[in-house]
Design an enzyme around this catalytic site. Structure first.
Site, PDB file in Angstrom:
ATOM      1  N   LEU A  14       0.860  -1.192   0.000  1.00  0.00           N
ATOM      2  CA  LEU A  14       0.000   0.000   0.000  1.00  0.00           C
ATOM      3  C   LEU A  14       0.895   1.241   0.000  1.00  0.00           C
ATOM      4  O   LEU A  14       0.995   1.975   0.979  1.00  0.00           O
ATOM      5  CB  LEU A  14      -0.950  -0.039   1.196  1.00  0.00           C
ATOM      6  CG  LEU A  14      -2.248   0.782   1.074  1.00  0.00           C
ATOM      7  CD1 LEU A  14      -2.970   0.526  -0.230  1.00  0.00           C
ATOM      8  CD2 LEU A  14      -3.172   0.516   2.232  1.00  0.00           C
ATOM      9  N   HIS A  15       1.610   1.417  -1.116  1.00  0.00           N
ATOM     10  CA  HIS A  15       2.506   2.540  -1.333  1.00  0.00           C
ATOM     11  C   HIS A  15       2.267   3.020  -2.751  1.00  0.00           C
ATOM     12  O   HIS A  15       1.478   2.449  -3.476  1.00  0.00           O
ATOM     13  CB  HIS A  15       3.965   2.071  -1.211  1.00  0.00           C
ATOM     14  CG  HIS A  15       4.380   1.785   0.190  1.00  0.00           C
ATOM     15  ND1 HIS A  15       4.395   2.733   1.174  1.00  0.00           N
ATOM     16  CD2 HIS A  15       4.779   0.637   0.784  1.00  0.00           C
ATOM     17  CE1 HIS A  15       4.785   2.179   2.306  1.00  0.00           C
ATOM     18  NE2 HIS A  15       5.023   0.901   2.104  1.00  0.00           N
ATOM     19  N   ALA A  16       3.023   4.047  -3.141  1.00  0.00           N
ATOM     20  CA  ALA A  16       3.035   4.512  -4.525  1.00  0.00           C
ATOM     21  C   ALA A  16       1.598   4.632  -5.079  1.00  0.00           C
ATOM     22  O   ALA A  16       0.734   5.202  -4.425  1.00  0.00           O
ATOM     23  CB  ALA A  16       3.890   3.594  -5.391  1.00  0.00           C
ATOM     24  N   PRO A  18      -1.008   2.470  -5.559  1.00  0.00           N
ATOM     25  CA  PRO A  18      -2.161   1.998  -4.779  1.00  0.00           C
ATOM     26  C   PRO A  18      -2.499   2.924  -3.603  1.00  0.00           C
ATOM     27  O   PRO A  18      -3.679   3.190  -3.348  1.00  0.00           O
ATOM     28  CB  PRO A  18      -1.704   0.624  -4.280  1.00  0.00           C
ATOM     29  CG  PRO A  18      -0.658   0.194  -5.245  1.00  0.00           C
ATOM     30  CD  PRO A  18       0.013   1.438  -5.721  1.00  0.00           C
ATOM     31  N   ASP A  56       3.204   1.362   6.368  1.00  0.00           N
ATOM     32  CA  ASP A  56       4.110   0.425   5.695  1.00  0.00           C
ATOM     33  C   ASP A  56       3.470  -0.950   5.502  1.00  0.00           C
ATOM     34  O   ASP A  56       3.954  -1.949   6.022  1.00  0.00           O
ATOM     35  CB  ASP A  56       5.419   0.303   6.476  1.00  0.00           C
ATOM     36  CG  ASP A  56       6.545  -0.256   5.598  1.00  0.00           C
ATOM     37  OD1 ASP A  56       6.310  -0.369   4.378  1.00  0.00           O
ATOM     38  OD2 ASP A  56       7.618  -0.562   6.123  1.00  0.00           O
TER      39      ASP A  56
END
Lengths: 86, 555
Positions: A14-16, A18, A56
């Protein structure tokens, strides 16, 4: 309070992209949205990209998305779909 | 003047330097404001909104990968956490610029503390912060020349996507940054643009404005005011090499058709794309540390299975060689505590750690067994003795894993490869650690780095000994260390009897071309000539002398 438990499938977690897509959708919702890890980390504000990134969440990890109020079921369904998308 | 950094986007680029120095001063500590708190907050919010809008607009114009990055940054500029923090700092008397500075710095420190991907995002926050402060001070952010007479070499401390998103190859010949890493935005965008880039280059911002600079995005070399002849040569070599390398295709083999399969070293599922793009025949070293690092608990079985399956699916029918967790006191894991050691390299590393935590090994092997298919190989790092090998191989057999091997990284294992191979199905030589242990020279220590040279004749002997033992046992011997990535050494390794090579995907093309230019006999002659020399430099020169095809390829 409505809840969705989803496993994050995207390679980047769940970064960038998304995370950005998730937060963009969450920001349109009138009610509060929170994201937490089942191990008790969080909950954090689902409308804050920095808080979501700092949580994170990696690929394969599960998150619990919560919201309350009118229309929250629909919002939760959409957010769950975003978080679970590969 | 020559500088060296990390090459992250290949090719040679040259042109006049354009040094981007963005310096937004830090607002003085404790700076206060004169008017009403509400007005000051309004000023801060307007600046945040303006910057978010600019980032979004630039993203829309840029499109593609840059658009996604910039839209995420726009969200950061208006992040509710930042907004709340800025408001409360203003309530406590701080002026808007200082409040913005402190609010972003707080979040930046949180991200920077996480390291890795999140750490690199910290630089994004600095850039957003500076843009907001510049707006509050009425300071214009520098704009890059849009249509220069000649493409320039863009030099900066670090580049933000907002700087680079709208650039094109007509403007920029190469990028050089003092900071940043292989996953920094500069690296990602430079590769997407096909422009050479060097990051993490100390001294870069000392390059004077307007001087000619040549950047080699493969080697990481940056030459300031290079001789014209040198530029012509480097550009010629780079284009000749590019042409020669792209001509060599297909599976690895010598000129006379002896197969030498070429595999990729992979550190996470994200690397699989690069391995496929470089036409690797499989994965010769799948490092699994990424599953375990930065964790408070071991990875779940599902997560492990998914990661292994991803690799197997990327190479249907190909070989995937998974190395079990290689951790120890030098890269400790929160859930596998090891007492402090005076010499971590000689301590409870690799397989030794599994003796202390057998349940972690069991979980990893179970996950591998659950996805196992014919091409799956599993190997253990830091195997010293026959008992080590027997213990690990037994654990794999008990689970029905199709192929269990050991790494040869410790001289004792190389000397007794024959005994290890009585148990193991294959061996894979890790040349970096084998050098470290054979020469008693710490890999991390610059002062003894000359001993880390794979051309050291003693190291060649250890590899030869291992390859011979494997040949006699009728079992495969691979090399998966840095040494395999050097086309000269790759030929020598094939000549020594090594059956397959695994390396970083970016090195595959050169090694494939080098092998294809020589017969197995030539490789054997070169290997014998190298082994006969007393020093590393002599060994390399002797090998080269017997491998005439390399010079033709510009290697």
């Amino acid at each position: 309070m409505g809840e969705r438990k989803v496993t994050v499938a995207a390679e980047v977690g769940l970064h960038a992209r998304p995370a950005a897509t998730f937060v963009q959708r969450a920001k349109q919702a009138p009610m509060e949205i929170t994201v937490a890890k089942p191990n008790g980390e969080g909950p954090v504000n689902g409308k804050s990209i920095l808080a979501v990134m700092a949580l994170d969440v990696r690929q394969g990890e599960t998150v619990v998305i919560s919201a309350e109020g009118e229309g929250s079921e629909e919002v939760l369904d959409e957010l769950a779909a975003i978080a679970a998308a590969p | 003047m020559n500088l060296r950094g990390v090459g992250v986007s290949p090719g040679v680029g040259h042109g006049p330097s354009y040094v981007l120095s963005v310096s937004v001063p830090e607002p003085p500590e404790g700076a206060a404001y004169a008017g009403e708190a509400e007005q000051e907050k309004e000023r801060a919010m307007t600046a945040l909104t303006q910057v978010a809008g600019e980032l979004e607009a630039r993203g829309n114009r840029a499109g593609g990968e840059a658009e996604e990055i910039l839209k995420a940054q726009a969200l950061m500029a208006e992040d509710p956490g930042v907004v709340v923090k800025v408001r409360s700092l203003i309530d406590r008397g701080l002026a808007a610029p200082r409040a913005v500075f402190e609010a972003f710095t707080k979040y930046r420190d949180v991200l920077a503390g996480s390291g890795g991907y999140l750490g690199e995002r910290a630089a994004d926050l600095n850039d957003i912060r500076d843009r907001v402060i510049a707006v509050l001070y009425g300071q214009a952010m520098p704009a890059l020349p849009a249509s220069p007479a000649e493409p320039y070499v863009l030099v900066a401390r670090d580049l933000a996507p907002a700087d680079t998103a709208l650039l094109s190859r007509a403007q920029v010949a190469a990028f050089v940054t003092e900071e940043g890493g292989p996953t920094s935005h500069t690296a990602i965008l430079a590769r997407a643009m096909g422009v050479p880039a060097v990051v993490a280059c100390p001294g870069a911002i000392g390059i004077p404005h307007g001087v000619r600079v040549m950047v080699d995005g493969t080697s990481g070399e940056v030459s300031v005011e290079p001789a014209q002849a040198h530029v012509a040569e480097a550009v010629g070599v780079a284009s000749a090499r590019q042409a020669a390398l792209s001509a060599a295709r297909g599976p690895g083999r010598t000129a006379d058709g002896q197969p030498v399969p070429l595999y990729a070293n992979v550190g996470s599922p994200a690397d699989l794309d690069a391995a496929l793009a470089a036409e690797a025949e499989g994965v010769g070293l799948y490092r699994t540390e990424f599953l375990y690092l930065d964790r408070t608990r071991p990875p779940s079985p599902e997560e492990q299975r998914r990661a292994y399956r991803q690799a197997l699916e990327a190479f249907p029918g190909g070989k995937i060689c998974v190395r079990t967790l290689d951790s120890g006191a030098d890269k400790p894991l929160a859930f596998l505590p090891v007492p402090a050691e005076p010499n971590p390299a000689l301590g409870e590393r690799g397989l030794r750690l599994f003796r202390r935590y057998p349940e972690v090994m069991a979980a990893q092997l179970d996950a591998l067994a659950a996805v196992a298919e014919e091409g799956l190989q599993v190997m253990a790092p830091m195997v010293a003795t026959t008992q080590d090998a027997a213990w690990f191989v037994r654990a794999c057999r008990d689970r029905g894993l199709p192929s269990a091997g050991v790494m040869i990284e410790i001289p004792a294992a190389a000397l007794r490869a024959r005994d290890l191979l009585a148990h193991a199905d294959f061996v894979s030589v890790g040349t970096n650690d084998l050098s470290q242990y054979a020469f008693a020279a710490d890999r991390q220590l610059g002062a003894v780095s000359a001993l880390q040279d794979p051309w050291q004749p003693a190291l060649l002997d250890l590899v030869a000994m291992t390859a011979q033992a494997a040949t006699r046992a009728g079992k495969p011997c691979a090399v998966c260390g840095e040494a395999a990535a050097d086309p000269v050494m790759a030929c020598v390794l094939a000549g020594l009897g090594v059956g397959s090579l695994s390396m970083a995907p970016s090195s595959l093309a050169a090694v494939r071309a080098g092998l294809a230019a020589h017969s197995l006999d030539q490789c054997r002659t070169a290997a014998r000539a190298a082994q006969a020399q007393p020093t590393a430099a002599d060994a390399r020169a002797a090998a080269r002398a017997h491998l005439p095809g390399l010079a033709r390829l510009g290697l």
